[in-house]
Motif scaffolding. Structure first.
Motif: not given
Length: 158
Positions: A88-109
């Protein structure tokens, strides 16, 4: 077996970034095709080739629409795309991957830093984008290489 995932969320019900939502962790709010959405990173990890080297998949080259890319990949027989959609999910696009990276940088994931992760965005018949979640680099790789995928969900916000 396909999991039934939450389909939408009311703006008033959104948790803080980094908190549980729809079977994963809420990454951020973002806009996609004129619609505000909530991006959720799942804990599941998939591994495999993006697709077949030398075969361009129609409709799998969006920089922003990961779900559309993943559906096109699955229709072409991509095993990792079929597995992601089955969650029930998908592989992130480049944009979505960058948003995930921002969350990682913020210590959220938390994300693996020892392997490159596939993004659903295709560059050519031979290459697709991968992301290094150690420092956020996007790079092009042969589509028949094995990489990791962390699936995401994108929920419309009402």
């Amino acid at each position: 077996m396909t999991q039934v995932a939450q389909q939408t969320i009311a703006a008033a019900e959104l948790p803080e970034r980094g908190q549980p939502l729809a079977g994963g962790i809420f990454v951020t709010r973002y806009w996609l095709n004129g619609e505000e959405r909530a991006l959720v990173l799942l804990d599941d990890e998939l591994s495999g080739a993006w697709g077949e080297y030398g075969v361009k998949i129609a409709r799998a080259d969006s920089y922003s629409a990961g779900e559309a890319n993943t559906r096109a990949m699955a229709e072409a027989g991509s095993e990792i795309a079929i597995k992601a959609l089955g969650l029930g999910a998908h592989i992130p696009s480049c944009l979505e991957g960058q948003l995930v990276m921002a969350a990682k940088s913020d210590g959220l994931v938390t994300l693996r830093e020892d392997r490159w992760h596939w993004m659903s965005t295709q560059y050519s018949a031979d290459l697709a984008y991968g992301m290094d979640f150690e420092d956020g680099w996007l790079y092009l790789y042969d589509k028949d290489n094995e990489r990791v995928v962390r699936p995401v969900r994108s929920l419309p916000i009402q």
